[in-house]
Every structure is written in structure tokens, then in C-alpha cells.
Design an enzyme around this catalytic site. Structure first.
Site, PDB file in Angstrom:
ATOM      1  N   LEU A 358       0.804  -1.176   0.075  1.00 56.59           N
ATOM      2  CA  LEU A 358      -0.031   0.077   0.014  1.00 56.59           C
ATOM      3  C   LEU A 358       0.779   1.291  -0.040  1.00 56.59           C
ATOM      4  O   LEU A 358       1.974   1.404   0.761  1.00 56.59           O
ATOM      5  CB  LEU A 358      -0.764   0.117   1.075  1.00 56.59           C
ATOM      6  CG  LEU A 358      -1.792  -1.278   1.342  1.00 56.59           C
ATOM      7  CD1 LEU A 358      -2.764  -0.798   2.667  1.00 56.59           C
ATOM      8  CD2 LEU A 358      -2.691  -1.557   0.145  1.00 56.59           C
ATOM      9  N   CYS A 359       0.442   2.458  -0.639  1.00 53.55           N
ATOM     10  CA  CYS A 359       1.166   3.813  -0.652  1.00 53.55           C
ATOM     11  C   CYS A 359       0.801   4.418   0.678  1.00 53.55           C
ATOM     12  O   CYS A 359       0.174   5.491   0.426  1.00 53.55           O
ATOM     13  CB  CYS A 359       0.744   4.322  -1.994  1.00 53.55           C
ATOM     14  SG  CYS A 359      -0.835   4.371  -2.159  1.00 53.55           S
ATOM     15  N   THR A 360       1.308   3.991   1.685  1.00 52.53           N
ATOM     16  CA  THR A 360       0.955   4.710   3.163  1.00 52.53           C
ATOM     17  C   THR A 360       2.441   3.823   3.928  1.00 52.53           C
ATOM     18  O   THR A 360       2.390   2.902   3.836  1.00 52.53           O
ATOM     19  CB  THR A 360      -0.156   4.187   3.901  1.00 52.53           C
ATOM     20  OG1 THR A 360      -0.252   4.725   5.143  1.00 52.53           O
ATOM     21  CG2 THR A 360      -0.542   3.050   3.770  1.00 52.53           C
ATOM     22  N   LEU A 398      -7.704   0.665  -0.905  1.00 53.80           N
ATOM     23  CA  LEU A 398      -6.963   0.790  -1.972  1.00 53.80           C
ATOM     24  C   LEU A 398      -7.187  -0.440  -3.061  1.00 53.80           C
ATOM     25  O   LEU A 398      -6.594  -0.633  -4.027  1.00 53.80           O
ATOM     26  CB  LEU A 398      -5.405   0.682  -1.796  1.00 53.80           C
ATOM     27  CG  LEU A 398      -5.002   1.961  -1.042  1.00 53.80           C
ATOM     28  CD1 LEU A 398      -3.445   1.898  -1.007  1.00 53.80           C
ATOM     29  CD2 LEU A 398      -5.534   3.168  -1.548  1.00 53.80           C
TER      30      LEU A 398
END
Length: 408
Positions: A358-360, A398
Site C-alpha cells: 500500500l502507498c502509505t 486501495l
């Protein structure tokens, strides 16, 4: 901390972790892909049987489905325990369809809707009422249906379970009815309009402190005796809650049940007013937490300045608790291992941070852990993952691929 050294009851098949009678690669073939949760029947059975052997015979064991509502697991647990506790109408249907007697199913939670209450009354299960409004709604709906509702009152005791992972009592809480309000409520209830079954006294969860658990039980039994003395009808049971924890982090060890059980036996002998009343211990995490493993696969390895990252195909959207975003104040690692290199766990290791896709920056599986040299395609196994895993995680976040679960 490497779980296989100190915590896990799972077996190894040569160099691969084995769950049930299958290796991680075999499980991947069964479910089709990673990530997945795998639960071990043998560990579930052993955990329940060991607890029953330790506790006094007077204690009935109930499973709180909220800890893991995976239907095959719930069905497997049904003959192992004496009852189920549910926290929603969906869990109630799952409990009923498992074959558990409605008389042994309770429904807790502070936000039950009228539809929830109606369904519970029709099903014949017991509502653990958490407010006077809920009691009145149950009575009114019971009149409409010409069915007496089964009601127990959940108590918010004045005491709390010290050092618990989640404090569920003491002070102001949305759960249950404050104990000081109970005498007037019991005096005003119309017992002709309901089947009053007992009390649910729940002070906290996830506790590994023997002294704290013993103190909680002492206060719980004393409160139960006071409640019985002012209740004008015979009750069926006292649910003394749970609170027993499992070890997750470095420095934690499994709870020694012997002094807890000895104290319960003493309390049962001391409180004669409870001799004809069922005593229920309701547990979730303790029964299923150690029987589950979350498995994802390394899809990339990269270096960023002084840190090596292993990027996996699974992460916080499948296992929020492991990411540290489900109740931890300071994030700590769950025990992890390279599931296909179990023979190398104590060999030369490297410091690596394992992350999800995930882009976190919150998507962390294990931060700065010592693991054998990783390669793309390796399995990362997160232990102690049988409770509050898939169902407690934002799986749609997401729009990542779906997760698999399997009971072996």
C-alpha cells in the site's frame, strides 16, 4: 523476536513451516495465491482442552465469535465450547446455523438496533442489555411478538482490569450499565414480561498479569454475590468475562493458568450464593489467537539509504493489528519468520523492514527485524494471527486483491 523459538506450536516440514499437515507452498496451491490466513485445528483443540483441564469444572467456556468469525472455524469450535457470544445479527445467524443451542448464545454490544433485538427474540437467544432503553425496547418488541425476551444485564463495574490491553469497565464507558444504577433497575423490572437470565460482568481484555486477573475475579465474584442478593428472581448464570491474554511481543510469556484457576476454585467455594448458578468464562483471542498464521509473499527487495525493504503482496489491509494501527500506542512487531527458510532462522541474518504493497507509511509488517537473507518469492509468516485479523482489517482499502482463509 522469532516466534518459532518461544511461542509457536506449529511444526516444520524440513525447511518449511507446516500448518495442519500442509506446508506454506501447499496451502498456496490450495487457496490459489498469497496472502492468506491459515488456522490449525489441532492447536485450537489443544488450547481449549488445556484450558478446560486447568479451570474448575464449574466454569463453562464460551467463545466470543468477534475474535474470529470465519465460518469453518466457528463450526469447528461449536462442539469444543459450551456456548457462543455474538456482537451482531450476522454473527448471531452464524452461531445458530453452527448448531449451537439458542439457549447458549448471548448477544452483546451497545448499539443493538430494533431489528437486532427483534431477530434475537425470535431466535430465542439472550440479549446482554447495555442500557435501560435496550431493556424497554426488548420488552416492547416481545409484547408485539408475543414472545418473552431472554435478557441478562451487562454490568459496567466500578473496578477495571488493571494492565489490560483494552479497559472495558471502570469509570465512564459506553458498555453495560453502571453497577450503582442496577439496584433501582432490578426493583422496577416487570419480571412477568421477560425471562431474566443473569449478569455479564466484563472488565477488560488481553491481560498477562496474573495478579491483575486474580484481583479482577475476586471483585467480580463479590459483585456477583451482591447482585444476586438484590435480584428478586432466580437467575441462570453469571458471565465473568474473559481477559486472559496471549503473548505477542518481545519479553512476553504465556499466561500461567494455575494460580488463576486456583483462585477461581477458592472463590467458588467461598461464594455459596453462586452454587446453583452457571459460571461462564467468555473468551475470544485466548482460544484462537495462537492457532492462526498470516502469510504473504515477498514481491520486491529494495534499498533506501540505510534501510533494506522487503515488499510483500499483503499488509495492513489484511492484518491491521499487526501493522500497529489497531490499539497499539507505540508500534511493536508481532513475531515473524521466513516460512520457507525455517532451517535458517538461527543462521546469519540481516536487518530488514518488511512492508506491504500500500502507498502509505503505515503499511508495516515488521520493522527492523533480523531475518535470514530474503529473496523474492519468500514467504513471510506472521504468528499469533488467529484473532482480530481478516475481519478486523480494511480489506477494501486501495482495492487490493481479496484475501483467502483456510482451516487445516
Amino acid at each position: 523476536m522469532k516466534a518459532h523459538d518461544t511461542l509457536t506450536p506449529f511444526e516444520q516440514e524440513q525447511h518449511q513451516l507446516k500448518i495442519g499437515n500442509k506446508t506454506l507452498s501447499q496451502i498456496e496451491m490450495l487457496v490459489g495465491s498469497t496472502p492468506y490466513y491459515a488456522y490449525d485445528r489441532a492447536i485450537l483443540s489443544k488450547t481449549v482442552s488445556s484450558l478446560k483441564e486447568a479451570l474448575p469444572e464449574r466454569i463453562s467456556l464460551h467463545y466470543a465469535i468477534k475474535a474470529n468469525p470465519y465460518p469453518p472455524l466457528v463450526n469447528f469450535m461449536r462442539p469444543l465450547v459450551s456456548g457462543f457470544d455474538v456482537a451482531s445479527a450476522k454473527e448471531m445467524l452464524l452461531a445458530i446455523q453452527s448448531g449451537m443451542s439458542p439457549n447458549e448464545i448471548s448477544f452483546a454490544g451497545p448499539g443493538k438496533t430494533e431489528d437486532d433485538i427483534r431477530a434475537a427474540i425470535v431466535a430465542g437467544i439472550t440479549l446482554h442489555a447495555e442500557s435501560t432503553t435496550e431493556i424497554q425496547r426488548a420488552v416492547d418488541i416481545g409484547k408485539q411478538l408475543s414472545i418473552k425476551p431472554n435478557i441478562a444485564i451487562r454490568i459496567n463495574p466500578a473496578f477495571e482490569l488493571k494492565a489490560s490491553g483494552m479497559k472495558m469497565a471502570g469509570g465512564a464507558k459506553p458498555f453495560g450499565i453502571d453497577e450503582e444504577q442496577i439496584p433501582s433497575i432490578l426493583a422496577e423490572l416487570d419480571y412477568q414480561m421477560l425471562n431474566f437470565r443473569g449478569f455479564h460482568i466484563y472488565a477488560g481484555s488481553q491481560n498477562l498479569k496474573i495478579e491483575a486477573i486474580i484481583e479482577m475475579h475476586q471483585k467480580t465474584f463479590a459483585l456477583a454475590e451482591r447482585l444476586i442478593s438484590i435480584t428478586p428472581v432466580q437467575i441462570d448464570y453469571i458471565n465473568i468475562g474473559g481477559g486472559l491474554g496471549i503473548p505477542y511481543f518481545a519479553g512476553e510469556t504465556r499466561l500461567n493458568l494455575a494460580p488463576v484457576a486456583d483462585n477461581l476454585a477458592t472463590l467458588i467455594a467461598q461464594h455459596s450464593s453462586l452454587c446453583d448458578i452457571e459460571l461462564i468464562m467468555e473468551l475470544g483471542r485466548y482460544l484462537v489467537g495462537e492457532a492462526g498464521v498470516y502469510v504473504s509473499k515477498v514481491v520486491d527487495i529494495k534499498a533506501s539509504r540505510e534501510t533494506t525493504y522487503a515488499v510483500c503482496d499483503g499488509g495492513l489491509h489484511h492484518h491491521l493489528a499487526n501493522s500497529g494501527n489497531f490499539g497499539q500506542v507505540i508500534r511493536k512487531n508481532y513475531p515473524v519468520a521466513v516460512g520457507n527458510k525455517m532451517d535458517l532462522q538461527n543462521a546469519d541474518t540481516e536487518t530488514v523492514t518488511v512492508v506491504g504493497p500500500l502507498c502509505t507509511p503505515l503499511d508495516i509488517i515488521a520493522d527492523k527485524v533480523q531475518l535470514p537473507a530474503l529473496e523474492i518469492g519468500d514467504y513471510i509468516a506472521v504468528y499469533q494471527s488467529g484473532a482480530y485479523g481478516a475481519s478486523a482489517s480494511p480489506q477494501s482499502f486501495l482495492s487490493q486483491p481479496e484475501l483467502s482463509e483456510i482451516l487445516l
